[in-house]
Enzyme design. Structure first.
Site, short mmCIF file in Angstrom:
data_model
loop_
_atom_site.label_atom_id
_atom_site.label_comp_id
_atom_site.label_asym_id
_atom_site.label_seq_id
_atom_site.Cartn_x
_atom_site.Cartn_y
_atom_site.Cartn_z
N HIS A 116 -49.00 18.85 -33.50
CA HIS A 116 -48.67 17.93 -34.59
C HIS A 116 -49.24 18.41 -35.91
O HIS A 116 -48.61 18.29 -36.95
CB HIS A 116 -49.23 16.55 -34.23
CG HIS A 116 -48.87 15.48 -35.20
ND1 HIS A 116 -47.72 14.75 -35.08
CD2 HIS A 116 -49.50 15.03 -36.32
CE1 HIS A 116 -47.65 13.88 -36.08
NE2 HIS A 116 -48.72 14.03 -36.83
N HIS A 176 -42.59 8.84 -35.88
CA HIS A 176 -43.67 8.06 -35.27
C HIS A 176 -43.17 7.62 -33.90
O HIS A 176 -43.14 6.45 -33.57
CB HIS A 176 -44.07 6.88 -36.16
CG HIS A 176 -45.54 6.76 -36.35
ND1 HIS A 176 -46.22 5.58 -36.28
CD2 HIS A 176 -46.48 7.70 -36.57
CE1 HIS A 176 -47.50 5.81 -36.48
NE2 HIS A 176 -47.69 7.08 -36.65
#
Lengths: 776, 276
Positions: free
Chosen positions: A74, A120
């Site tokens: 990430h 998300h």
């Protein structure tokens, strides 16, 4: 097995552990990685061990955690960067003002706009309301920390079918309807409260999203050029001021959670990784940050997102060529008793780091005090490129930034997916009439009216949404292609915002699918009268350690980059989200493209609803038998591998014809041709205008009747021309305009030699409007 | 007084989020609006430079938004904070004939404060009405058509002809105007007798219609009311969002003319310039 003997707790009044990596066996090293929750690989752990051995000491738990955040997929894009560099970085960089947490582009001589989209997904799959809400919160900060006032939100969402049978639901997976309700509510409550209009987005449904829904969130901002800041400190001596919410145990290991596949245990193990949102902390944070910045009190700033303090301190310092010393004792906490590593990696929401010259610190604190927002000096910038942390007087962390931020880069293997390319072609039977098919397509959840969602989002707050997501005669709404904002009071210049994705096409042919996504966002922008100016992408794919998933990623990125490069439209920001997999499999490869375009004068913009009886309808662009991934083939359970390709010359020419026609006042309505082909495009235009149309498709080429109606060839638009102004349309032989018919009557009549469709507009509207209201 | 001298206090706290467009509506018409934080009026945490007094202004505007998150009840926290520190200033302000405008959340705040409907006097001790959750149970962002039913009392609508239908969009989750059941009929009767009802939700033909034309289920389709003097006005829909034609939801179908919301601001500035 236990690695307990390798941990030695220091005699401090708080939890602090030295980890003896040097004496650990490989299995013990992997056990340490697992217990830390960082997900570091053996190879990565060896690098850490060797680094500390050379320093002659063991890492602390704070240090290991910090490296785990910084080196996660990430944060450091270790599997994707090699492809992004090759295909999408470096396009028309002259036009880019900055590429920080958000990309910054020129809007006009004095103003700049910022844009970013990210995912998300995993938090929303576990806790839909909070996951989606904090997604909005995070993307707002990305734009804010460039010094820009956020002005619009964008929310593309991907779910399993709303009527998915409960019996078939895999263990530990939440039903799509529950996720849908929670996610829409989360976006609604956060976006509305914080006062930003949600102007664009999309909803896609497919069974592949049952195990792992996707929630992408985008934000656009505007700023005076003089207020744009870098995500960097100015130099040694700067004070690091932490502003916004307090730090707690929510959102610990968010980035590592995002860098692993979902399992049926995710609910239990990772709920704590989902942050808690507080829009009424965020709203004053926006005011205070912008006010302090406009007063010239801020040297640089950066938002606390993934990895929390552990990522922001190192990155903001290193970007200014410096390091930092931080006293974790000063960080305002939600509760007592957090260990230093928890404070350091917590992803609690609504926090920003400001780098401030010492003489300005008091003035900055005063601005935040007025807004009742906590603001606390927590550290200072030092010339050496190291970060040192102290907690209650004890040094708990001392690391060279070049080591911390030099995450690994991988060139993992790719191999062609056993994709649908090899599936047998299957075509639907030809029919005499297609009324039923058109009605079914309009009712398809992937096409139907999204008003159930859109009307729950305030899309007009700030009073600058000129072209809105729902368009038409009062009480007769249909979809538009792009929203247009008028962000500067003194100017009629507009910023158009559009979202596009076609996971179905990417699933069959990722390269052409990637190209198709860019084509779609460009034609959406052109359809309102905007020229594409910048793109930002959120690339949602499966596990990159599986070669076929990574191959899909590479091919899609290649396609996206190729079209963007040919159009010279830069991609100044973006986000990659891998590991979108559950035990049931990977999601469809899903690149979401958010595009911004410039409108010279918003008063020239057009909408998709038909305007006037007797006006001429025309098609711009060429239609081919491109039925692969089409809504019609999906509905009829047929298959073709012939996914639409993009002819770049035709796309460019088509956009100029459309935008030119709009600017000259010749075009009064326009809609791009996408899901469901010309037939659905015409139907939506009729529904919005509450009128009919008489159309003849015989001149668009030699095709089967169903292809004439439902082909999804790229780079096409249907335009309605103002009576007497038809001749003002620009001409270009690379983007031919074909006359289709006229506006009028109460029904949509489409023929090609013989009548193919003849259905009342009211009936079309009923089909189009009812689906979501029925399913929810 | 010249319009250019009219000082407008656009009051905000955390979560107020329509202050910029409300401010701009007055600025575009040549008045002197200022965005003021409630703490600048109460004096907490502000420097001498930042301190303001409500009496310095000629008009008070409570913009839309979600003040303090609308937790507890929409507008309740803003109202309580204002009432506890500024009660006297507010009463003096209204007594002086200075106009007060509450849009959306601002309307909710005026009702919570007791400045509307203010059936007896300037400000009631406890709220006499409530803006309850919409009948749909959802936030509703949609175009609404308002018929002006006021016969001339309200100083915010003097430039709108009676029965004219204006397109002024709504965006709220709690906009259902309600009165205590046992006093409802009497309050309504008085409101009509005093000419305190200003706007009603109607359909394109001008009829009182149900959802979605009335987005919330308000009693008698009432969208906005004023006090007895017509100087305190609250409404759920957002006139500041349709100051210009090009922000009307259907403007591309009829692009000429000004926005329907503009007349609200012009009316009150006309009043201020003549009466203050």
């Amino acid at each position: 097995m236990s690695a307990d003997k390798l941990y030695s707790r220091r005699a401090t009044p708080f939890e602090l552990v030295d980890i003896d990596l040097a004496s650990a066996t490989d299995p013990e090293i992997m056990e340490i990685s697992r217990e830390s929750g960082t997900g570091l690989s053996l190879e990565e752990m060896h690098r850490i061990r060797d680094h500390f051995s050379a320093k002659g000491r063991s890492p602390t738990d704070v240090e290991l955690q910090s490296i785990g955040q910084a080196w996660s997929e990430h944060c450091c894009y270790k599997s994707s960067k090699v492809f992004l560099k090759e295909y999408v970085f470096g396009i028309n960089t002259n036009a880019v003002i900055d590429r920080g947490d958000a990309g910054v582009m020129e809007f006009d001589r004095d103003h700049a706009y910022a844009l970013r989209i990210e995912s998300h997904n995993h938090p929303s799959a576990v806790e839909p309301y909070g996951g989606a809400a904090t997604g909005i919160g995070g993307i707002i900060r990305d734009v804010l920390c460039m010094g820009a006032q956020p002005i619009a939100l964008v929310d593309p969402l991907y779910f399993g079918p709303l009527d998915f049978p409960f019996k078939k639901l895999p263990k530990g997976i939440k039903h799509p309807k529950y996720l849908f309700g929670g996610i829409v509510a989360g976006i609604r409550d956060y976006g509305n409260r914080v006062g930003l209009p949600t102007v664009s987005g999309g909803v896609w449904f497919d069974e592949s999203y049952v195990g792992n829904c996707l929630v992408n969130v985008g934000c656009i901002g505007i700023a005076d050029k003089k207020d744009i800041r870098r995500n960097a400190v100015k130099g040694p001596g700067d004070v690091l001021v932490l502003v916004g919410g307090r730090t707690g145990r929510d959102g610990i290991h968010g980035v590592t959670f995002a860098s692993a596949v979902l399992t049926k245990e995710s609910e239990k193990e990772s709920r704590g990784a989902v942050q808690l949102g507080d829009p009424i902390m965020k709203e004053p944070v926006i005011h205070a940050v912008l006010e302090a910045n406009e007063k010239g009190l801020v040297n640089g700033m950066k938002d606390l997102g993934g990895g929390g303090l552990s990522c922001v301190v190192g990155e903001i310092a290193l970007a200014g060529g410096c390091g930092a010393e931080v006293d974790l004792t000063k960080v305002p906490l939600k509760e007592e008793g957090l260990a230093p590593w928890e404070i350091w990696v917590s992803e609690s929401q609504e926090r920003m780091m400001l780098s401030v010259s010492p003489r300005n610190v008091d003035d900055v604190l005063h601005v935040f005090k007025l807004w009742d927002v906590p603001a606390t000096p927590v550290g200072k910038v030092i010339p050496q490129k190291v970060v040192r942390l102290f907690f209650q007087g004890e040094k708990v962390f001392d690391l060279e930034l070049e080591f911390l931020t030099a995450g690994p880069l991988y060139c993992r293997p790719c191999s062609v997916a056993r994709s649908a390319r090899n599936r047998r072609e299957k075509h639907p039977k030809a029919k005499a009439r297609y009324d039923k098919e058109l009605l079914r397509l309009l009712a398809d959840p992937n096409i139907c009216n999204r008003d159930w969602i859109i009307r729950q989002y305030d899309h007009e707050v700030r009073a600058s949404t000129v072209i809105k997501p729902l368009q038409g005669k009062l009480g007769h709404w249909s979809h538009g292609d792009a929203a247009v904002l008028k962000p500067v009071e003194e100017s009629f210049r507009g910023l158009a915002v559009a979202t596009a994705s076609n996971p179905f096409a990417v699933g069959i042919d990722p390269y052409r699918g990637g190209k198709t996504c860019v084509d779609e966002v460009c034609r959406n922008l052109a359809a309102v009268g905007a020229r594409p100016h910048s793109l930002t992408d959120c690339l949602n794919f499966g596990n990159p350690e599986k070669p076929d998933r990574l191959w899909q990623f590479r091919e899609a990125v290649k396609g996206i980059g190729e079209v963007a490069k040919a159009l010279n439209v830069p991609i100044p920001s973006g986000n990659v989200s891998f590991y979108n997999e559950a035990p049931s499999g990977a999601v469809l490869p899903t690149p979401t493209i958010l595009g911004c375009g410039i409108v010279r004068d918003v008063r020239r913009c057009v909408t998709s609803d038909l305007k006037g009886e007797g006006n001429t309808l025309a098609l711009i662009g060429a239609t081919g038998p491109d039925m692969g991934a089409s809504a019609y083939y999906r509905m009829t359970k047929c298959h073709s591998s012939k996914v639409p390709d993009v002819n770049i010359a035709a796309l460019k020419a088509g956009m100029e014809v459309v935008v030119g026609g709009i600017e000259r006042g010749a075009v009064v309505s326009c809609h791009d041709v996408s899901d469901g082909g010309i037939a659905v495009t015409l139907a939506e235009m009729c529904i919005g205008g509450d009128t009919g149309a008489e159309v003849d498709l015989s001149k668009i080429g030699k095709l089967r009747a169903d292809a004439r109606l439902f082909s999804e060839s790229n780079s096409r638009w249907v335009v309605e021309l103002r009576k007497g102004k038809e001749k003002a349309m620009p001409k270009d032989r690379r983007a031919r305009m074909v006359r289709l018919g006229t506006v009028g009557g109460d029904s949509l009549r489409v023929s090609s030699g013989k009548l193919l469709v003849d259905t009342d507009t009211d009936r079309l509207a009923k089909s189009f409007n009812e689906t979501l209201w029925r399913l929810l | 007084m010249k319009i250019s001298k009219v000082k407008v206090c656009v009051l905000r706290i955390e979560g107020t989020n329509c202050e910029e467009e409300s401010y701009l509506a007055f600025k575009r018409l040549g008045a002197k609006p200022e965005k003021v934080h409630l703490k600048q009026l109460t004096g907490a945490d502000v420097t001498a430079d930042e301190k303001r007094s409500l009496s310095d202004y000629h008009m008070l505007v409570l913009p839309g938004g979600f003040s303090s998150g609308d937790y507890v009840r929409a507008g309740a926290i803003f109202a309580a904070r204002m009432k506890s520190r500024l009660s006297k200033d507010l009463v003096d302000f209204v007594r002086a004939g200075k106009p007060v405008l509450g849009i959306c959340n601002g309307f909710q705040i005026l009702v919570e404060t007791g400045l509307l409907p203010a059936m007896s006097g300037v400000m009631s001790d406890v709220p006499e009405a409530v803006l309850g959750t919409n009948d749909s149970g959802r936030f509703e962002c949609r175009p609404t058509l308002l018929r002006k039913v006021n016969r001339g009392r309200c100083v915010f609508t003097t430039k709108i002809p009676e029965d004219k239908i204006s397109l002024i969009p709504s965006a709220h989750a709690e906009g259902k105007l309600m009165f205590p059941i046992e006093r409802r009929d009497r309050i309504l009767k008085e409101l009509y007798e005093n000419d305190q009802v200003v706007f009603k939700y109607v359909d394109p033909e001008g009829r009182l219609a149900g959802y979605p034309w009335c987005p919330n289920g308000a009693v008698d389709n009432i969208a906005g009311i004023c006090n007895r003097d017509g100087t305190v006005f609250g409404l759920m829909p957002h006139p500041e969002r349709v100051f210009f034609r090009f922000t009307h939801p259907d403007w591309t179908r009829s692009p000429d003319g000004s926005g329907d919301g503009r007349a609200v601001f012009e009316s009150v500035l006309d009043y201020a310039s003549k009466k203050l």
